[in-house]
Design a protein around this motif. Structure first.
Motif, PDB file in Angstrom:
ATOM      1  N   GLY A 181      60.707  95.732  -1.078  1.00 58.12           N
ATOM      2  CA  GLY A 181      61.393  96.948  -1.515  1.00 58.12           C
ATOM      3  C   GLY A 181      61.666  96.872  -3.012  1.00 58.12           C
ATOM      4  N   PRO A 182      62.925  97.083  -3.410  1.00 53.12           N
ATOM      5  CA  PRO A 182      63.252  97.081  -4.840  1.00 53.12           C
ATOM      6  C   PRO A 182      63.601  95.706  -5.397  1.00 53.12           C
ATOM      7  N   VAL A 183      63.520  94.655  -4.586  1.00 60.01           N
ATOM      8  CA  VAL A 183      63.934  93.319  -5.029  1.00 60.01           C
ATOM      9  C   VAL A 183      62.829  92.312  -4.750  1.00 60.01           C
ATOM     10  N   GLU A 184      63.082  91.047  -5.149  1.00 57.52           N
ATOM     11  CA  GLU A 184      62.172  89.957  -4.837  1.00 57.52           C
ATOM     12  C   GLU A 184      62.925  88.896  -4.052  1.00 57.52           C
ATOM     13  N   MET A 185      62.265  88.340  -3.018  1.00 55.60           N
ATOM     14  CA  MET A 185      62.924  87.402  -2.120  1.00 55.60           C
ATOM     15  C   MET A 185      62.011  86.216  -1.820  1.00 55.60           C
ATOM     16  N   LYS A 186      62.643  85.092  -1.460  1.00 56.72           N
ATOM     17  CA  LYS A 186      61.909  83.963  -0.902  1.00 56.72           C
ATOM     18  C   LYS A 186      61.529  84.298   0.533  1.00 56.72           C
ATOM     19  N   LEU A 187      60.395  83.779   0.966  1.00 60.39           N
ATOM     20  CA  LEU A 187      59.919  84.088   2.309  1.00 60.39           C
ATOM     21  C   LEU A 187      60.904  83.643   3.389  1.00 60.39           C
TER      22      LEU A 187
END
Length: 505
Positions: free
Chosen positions: A249-255
């Motif tokens: 979505g609008p962010v970045e995340m670790k799996l």
């Protein structure tokens, strides 16, 4: 303070007029349903719909507005608790409360039971988590408890997740989010499978039967040599990707954090991992698959690093997906399922799906807020259309070809992992060039920083790499159009677009 808040209200009102992702006819308007929550109706079918066995309770006791007709008192506790704000529609109220921070929301929720319900609406807290924590959150079951756990570690989980049920509170808008997240896909939404299926056909057959006539097809057996089919489970991906951040979505995340979210989330529109740079971030992932033979001609590659975004890894829980859209830059696409399964609904370019309203220039599209909402409100009417949509369920190891210009909706039926790529072949090159040189191309083109000059760069690169190709393909396209059957005189005078004149005796 007052003038500032007034300006913010005006901004919200103006934004409401410009929004293209909402529609006015909500899911339950005018309907009478007796779905009070998981405790009463878990798994029971109501008016043809079934709740998921894992559906959470309607935490605050909100009921659809139609149920007010069944109330002996005709009393809606929503109204007195809002005071003068009661005249505003619920959707606008949520947008206004979205201007507030967490402290203001918490204080306002203590004013009345009605404001308590509104200020605890989960999407408000989802926006706060994504705004303040970006992708660095660990999902805690609900968005509010996730926010509280991050900023008030001393607050116990019981206090963070506790809720008050409010009697006689009726709201279609607030109820529909819970209903859409809780409904099972109806069997009749899944039973239609009218796409053409082919197994191990030649590349020439694919071009002749599907790519040139611009028809979708489901291809079987062309991923059998992909290591990803065996290797891409959660443990492998978390190990290989480590602390790499992926677009969600609008962010970045670790799996690992995204998978934890996907396991716990219950919401109308789950966040979708959709990353265009996964091969650059983790080169090992690129070695686990290869482009099927049918799609290896990729003319945008002549632009090198300046080419628009074209390949994505897609990961999402059941219920996540993409609402109706046409793929960018007039490209065609293929979508390969590695784990899980996906329901597809596709309409040809000349048939706009029901409930979808593109702007005249094609720059914006208004459609239902969630995929389930579209199925509830519009799917049934497509059975009566002469030109019905092409549909299928694509399972692991299968590939769907999406021709250029086709409208398509995709929803994950279970936890799913897929690879998709958009591409330009000789069969579609003229269409892409025509699209890129439209007067409003800067608004239509996507996936590149230089929207204005993409046409010039692409055409020049093709002329250098394949001299004379554009002219040759343009002449062939003109010949095909000339050979198509011309309308008769009677066809022309009965054309509705020129006044609807009809001749009769």
């Amino acid at each position: 303070m007052a003038p500032s808040f007034s300006l913010r209200v005006l901004e919200v009102l103006n934004r409401k007029r410009k929004k293209t992702r909402r529609k006015h006819n909500r899911v339950l308007r005018g309907k009478k349903l007796n779905i009070g929550g998981k405790e009463e109706d878990e798994g029971e079918e109501k008016h043809g719909f079934s709740l998921k066995t894992s559906a959470r309770s309607q935490s605050h006791g909100v009921q659809p507005l139609g149920n007010l007709l069944l109330s002996p008192t005709s009393y809606n506790s929503r109204n007195p608790g809002l005071g003068n704000l009661r005249v505003l529609p619920d959707e606008l109220l949520i947008d206004l409360f979205g201007l507030l921070g967490p402290s203001e929301l918490s204080r306002l929720s203590a004013v009345s039971k009605s404001l308590y319900v509104f200020c605890n609406h989960e999407p408000l807290w989802r926006n706060l988590v994504l705004e303040h924590l970006k992708g660095g959150f660990v999902f805690n079951g609900t968005w509010k408890s996730t926010y509280i756990a991050a900023f008030s570690p001393g607050c116990g989980p019981e206090k963070a997740t506790s809720s008050i049920r409010v009697r006689d509170f009726y709201s279609d808008y607030l109820f529909q989010s819970w209903l859409c997240e809780s409904l099972e896909m109806k069997p009749e939404w899944l039973e239609r499978d009218n796409i053409q299926r082919r197994k191990r056909i030649s590349a020439e057959e694919f071009v002749r039967d599907f790519e040139e006539p611009n028809k979708p097809v489901l291809l079987e057996g062309c991923l059998d040599n992909w290591p990803a089919l065996e290797k891409w489970n959660r443990d492998y991906l978390i190990q290989v990707c480590g602390d790499v951040l992926f677009s969600v979505g609008p962010v970045e995340m670790k799996l690992k954090n995204y998978f934890q979210y996907a396991d716990l989330v219950k919401e109308e529109r789950p966040l979708y991992l959709f990353d265009a740079n996964f091969e650059q971030k983790v080169p090992q992932l690129g070695s686990d698959y290869q482009v099927p033979v049918y799609f290896q001609e990729d003319l945008f590659s002549v632009l090198g690093k300046e080419r628009p975004d074209y390949r994505w890894v897609i990961i999402g829980p059941a219920g996540s997906g993409s609402s109706f859209h046409v793929d960018p830059n007039s490209t065609s696409a293929w979508n390969a399922v590695i784990k899980g399964s996906k329901k597809w609904v596709m309409f040809p370019p000349e048939v706009i799906p029901p409930g979808v309203h593109p702007s005249p220039d094609g720059a914006e599209v208004a459609c239902p807020v969630s995929i389930i909402e579209w199925f509830m409100n519009f799917y049934k009417m497509t059975k009566e259309w002469k030109r019905r949509p092409v549909e299928c369920v694509c399972k692991a190891g299968e590939v769907v070809f999406v021709p250029n210009g086709w409208w398509h909706l995709v929803i994950n039926l279970e936890d799913s992992i897929a690879i998709t790529q958009n591409y330009v072949s000789r069969r579609n090159l003229v269409n892409v060039l025509d699209f890129l040189k439209k007067p409003n191309a800067s608004e239509l083109v996507s996936g590149t920083k230089d929207r204005v000059n993409l046409y010039k760069k692409f055409k020049a690169a093709i002329d250098t790499a394949f001299p004379g190709t554009i002219e040759e393909l343009t002449l062939k396209a003109e010949d095909r159009r000339a050979q198509q059957k011309k309308p008769t005189f009677w066809d022309s005078v009965t054309d509705a677009k020129v006044g609807g004149f009809k001749f009769s005796l």
